[in-house]
Design a protein around this motif. Structure first.
Motif, PDB file in Angstrom:
ATOM      1  N   LEU A  12       0.776  -1.111   0.114  1.00 28.15           N
ATOM      2  CA  LEU A  12      -0.085   0.070  -0.115  1.00 28.15           C
ATOM      3  C   LEU A  12       0.724   1.163   0.036  1.00 28.15           C
ATOM      4  O   LEU A  12       1.741   1.427   0.882  1.00 28.15           O
ATOM      5  CB  LEU A  12      -0.994  -0.025   1.200  1.00 28.15           C
ATOM      6  CG  LEU A  12      -1.803   1.135   1.385  1.00 28.15           C
ATOM      7  CD1 LEU A  12      -2.969   1.029   0.307  1.00 28.15           C
ATOM      8  CD2 LEU A  12      -2.618   1.088   2.644  1.00 28.15           C
ATOM      9  N   LEU A  50       1.919   3.448  -8.979  1.00 30.39           N
ATOM     10  CA  LEU A  50       0.802   2.286  -8.950  1.00 30.39           C
ATOM     11  C   LEU A  50       0.964   1.593 -10.312  1.00 30.39           C
ATOM     12  O   LEU A  50       0.724   0.388 -10.488  1.00 30.39           O
ATOM     13  CB  LEU A  50      -0.579   2.883  -8.882  1.00 30.39           C
ATOM     14  CG  LEU A  50      -0.874   3.423  -7.461  1.00 30.39           C
ATOM     15  CD1 LEU A  50      -2.261   4.159  -7.445  1.00 30.39           C
ATOM     16  CD2 LEU A  50      -1.084   2.040  -6.369  1.00 30.39           C
ATOM     17  N   ASP A  56       0.268  -2.227  -4.896  1.00 28.21           N
ATOM     18  CA  ASP A  56      -0.976  -2.919  -5.287  1.00 28.21           C
ATOM     19  C   ASP A  56      -2.079  -1.799  -5.128  1.00 28.21           C
ATOM     20  O   ASP A  56      -3.281  -1.956  -5.990  1.00 28.21           O
ATOM     21  CB  ASP A  56      -1.290  -3.882  -4.443  1.00 28.21           C
ATOM     22  CG  ASP A  56      -0.402  -5.173  -4.431  1.00 28.21           C
ATOM     23  OD1 ASP A  56       0.098  -5.751  -5.646  1.00 28.21           O
ATOM     24  OD2 ASP A  56       0.258  -5.461  -3.243  1.00 28.21           O
ATOM     25  N   ALA A  57      -2.108  -0.737  -4.353  1.00 23.92           N
ATOM     26  CA  ALA A  57      -2.864   0.059  -4.208  1.00 23.92           C
ATOM     27  C   ALA A  57      -2.640   1.359  -3.631  1.00 23.92           C
ATOM     28  O   ALA A  57      -1.449   1.359  -3.097  1.00 23.92           O
ATOM     29  CB  ALA A  57      -4.218  -0.416  -3.610  1.00 23.92           C
ATOM     30  N   LEU A  69      -6.471   4.404 -14.048  1.00 19.94           N
ATOM     31  CA  LEU A  69      -6.560   3.997 -12.429  1.00 19.94           C
ATOM     32  C   LEU A  69      -8.203   3.981 -12.201  1.00 19.94           C
ATOM     33  O   LEU A  69      -8.842   4.932 -12.478  1.00 19.94           O
ATOM     34  CB  LEU A  69      -5.841   5.168 -11.768  1.00 19.94           C
ATOM     35  CG  LEU A  69      -4.315   4.938 -11.787  1.00 19.94           C
ATOM     36  CD1 LEU A  69      -3.572   6.181 -11.255  1.00 19.94           C
ATOM     37  CD2 LEU A  69      -3.803   3.631 -11.549  1.00 19.94           C
ATOM     38  N   SER A 175      -6.701   4.385  -4.806  1.00 20.40           N
ATOM     39  CA  SER A 175      -6.648   3.995  -5.884  1.00 20.40           C
ATOM     40  C   SER A 175      -5.781   2.753  -6.363  1.00 20.40           C
ATOM     41  O   SER A 175      -4.953   2.357  -5.541  1.00 20.40           O
ATOM     42  CB  SER A 175      -5.922   5.386  -6.908  1.00 20.40           C
ATOM     43  OG  SER A 175      -6.065   5.027  -7.986  1.00 20.40           O
ATOM     44  N   TRP A 176      -5.934   2.247  -7.642  1.00 17.53           N
ATOM     45  CA  TRP A 176      -5.295   1.050  -7.948  1.00 17.53           C
ATOM     46  C   TRP A 176      -5.323   0.825  -9.461  1.00 17.53           C
ATOM     47  O   TRP A 176      -6.323   1.564 -10.173  1.00 17.53           O
ATOM     48  CB  TRP A 176      -5.908  -0.299  -7.336  1.00 17.53           C
ATOM     49  CG  TRP A 176      -7.203  -0.684  -7.976  1.00 17.53           C
ATOM     50  CD1 TRP A 176      -7.316  -1.423  -8.533  1.00 17.53           C
ATOM     51  CD2 TRP A 176      -8.377  -0.149  -7.109  1.00 17.53           C
ATOM     52  NE1 TRP A 176      -9.134  -1.337  -8.935  1.00 17.53           N
ATOM     53  CE2 TRP A 176      -9.683  -0.618  -7.861  1.00 17.53           C
ATOM     54  CE3 TRP A 176      -8.693   0.713  -6.185  1.00 17.53           C
ATOM     55  CZ2 TRP A 176     -10.966  -0.114  -7.756  1.00 17.53           C
ATOM     56  CZ3 TRP A 176     -10.247   0.962  -5.684  1.00 17.53           C
ATOM     57  CH2 TRP A 176     -11.165   0.598  -6.578  1.00 17.53           C
ATOM     58  N   HIS A 181      -7.508  -5.375 -10.223  1.00 20.47           N
ATOM     59  CA  HIS A 181      -8.383  -5.365  -9.275  1.00 20.47           C
ATOM     60  C   HIS A 181      -8.510  -6.695  -8.880  1.00 20.47           C
ATOM     61  O   HIS A 181      -9.324  -7.501  -9.126  1.00 20.47           O
ATOM     62  CB  HIS A 181      -9.805  -4.944  -9.926  1.00 20.47           C
ATOM     63  CG  HIS A 181     -10.892  -4.797  -8.689  1.00 20.47           C
ATOM     64  ND1 HIS A 181     -11.712  -3.940  -8.732  1.00 20.47           N
ATOM     65  CD2 HIS A 181     -11.032  -5.349  -7.403  1.00 20.47           C
ATOM     66  CE1 HIS A 181     -12.392  -3.737  -7.658  1.00 20.47           C
ATOM     67  NE2 HIS A 181     -12.063  -4.824  -7.049  1.00 20.47           N
ATOM     68  N   VAL A 185      -7.078  -6.284  -3.453  1.00 19.41           N
ATOM     69  CA  VAL A 185      -7.410  -5.052  -3.406  1.00 19.41           C
ATOM     70  C   VAL A 185      -8.968  -4.924  -3.028  1.00 19.41           C
ATOM     71  O   VAL A 185      -9.413  -4.011  -2.156  1.00 19.41           O
ATOM     72  CB  VAL A 185      -7.418  -4.713  -4.799  1.00 19.41           C
ATOM     73  CG1 VAL A 185      -8.063  -3.338  -5.083  1.00 19.41           C
ATOM     74  CG2 VAL A 185      -5.762  -4.479  -5.376  1.00 19.41           C
TER      75      VAL A 185
END
Length: 259
Positions: A12, A50, A56-57, A69, A175-176, A181, A185
């Motif tokens: 993260l 990212l 990952d996020a 994103l 956000s990711w 996804h 996440v």
């Protein structure tokens, strides 16, 4: 798991001013076997981290490029003006942009407020960072407008702040990458949205199985009803419709009998 497979983990990223501690604690309680690694990144560099797979996020500042994103807005921060404690602005509880018209307003290169037009008078040079701008405010060279979390992050005993009611605000989002996804996440989305551990949102629970090992859907078999639902059918409403159509006064068509 084979020897070549790495154990699952979640990375993260977060920008200065954001405090993910609460969400990290919940993660560690719910997924103790999946380590969560924190990485602080600059607001301007968060999207690149990212997209390059460095996290990952991320807890980032809006706006983000929605073509690349995904983002879930979490909250919008109050904007404040950072000033020396003996500054005239401290006489008010809150101020407007117009109240700063005569001030030198510092505009660091890492500003996150996205001004269309900066208020006050411009400084001769733009500080490289918000931290550099805070030092200039402490030296009496100007004032600085920032989100409240950054004012607290750069707290100094000789400085204070006041809310600016009509200044641009900074939003924070989770956000990711659009194409990444993952289940982890989704787990973190559930945490920041306040879902309980038993929530049906996010990952789908495994279907229940009968004693024989067959999956069950939880639906009642066709034609069967539970707990006496049939018993009251019709019986409680016969009087309202007159039974089979004959009146209780006797005879056909409801005519009285002759004595």
């Amino acid at each position: 798991m084979t020897g070549s497979e790495a154990p699952p983990s979640f990375r993260l990223a977060y920008v200065p001013g954001v405090t993910p501690d609460k969400w990290v604690r919940i993660w560690n309680e719910r997924l103790p076997d999946v380590p969560l690694a924190l990485t602080q990144v600059s607001a301007a560099g968060a999207a690149g981290v990212l997209l390059d797979g460095g996290a990952d996020a991320g807890l980032v500042r809006l706006p983000v490029d929605r073509t690349l994103l995904s983002a879930i807005p979490l909250y919008t921060e109050t904007t404040v003006v950072l000033i020396p404690k003996d500054h005239l602005v401290t006489a008010a509880d809150e101020v407007t942009v117009a109240d700063l018209a005569d001030e030198i307003v510092l505009h660091p290169l890492d500003d996150v407020l996205g001004w269309e037009r900066l208020p006050g008078r411009p400084a001769l040079e733009r500080p490289a960072t918000t931290a550099d701008a805070v030092e200039l405010v402490a030296a009496g060279i100007g004032v600085l407008l920032v989100p409240l979390s950054l004012a607290r992050l750069h707290h100094r005993k000789d400085l204070t702040y006041r809310t600016v009611t009509d200044a641009p605000a900074s939003g924070v989002a989770l956000s990711w990458p659009e194409d990444a996804h993952t289940d982890l996440v989704e787990d973190f989305i559930g945490i920041v949205r306040g879902r309980t551990v038993n929530s049906t949102r996010g990952r789908q629970p495994e279907p229940a199985r009968s004693k024989g090992g067959k999956q069950t859907s939880g639906k009642q078999p066709a034609g069967k009803q539970t707990g006496g639902a049939r018993r009251g059918t019709g019986g409680g409403h016969r009087g309202a419709s007159g039974g089979k159509g004959k009146g209780r006064s006797g005879g056909r068509g409801g005519k009285p009998r002759r004595p």
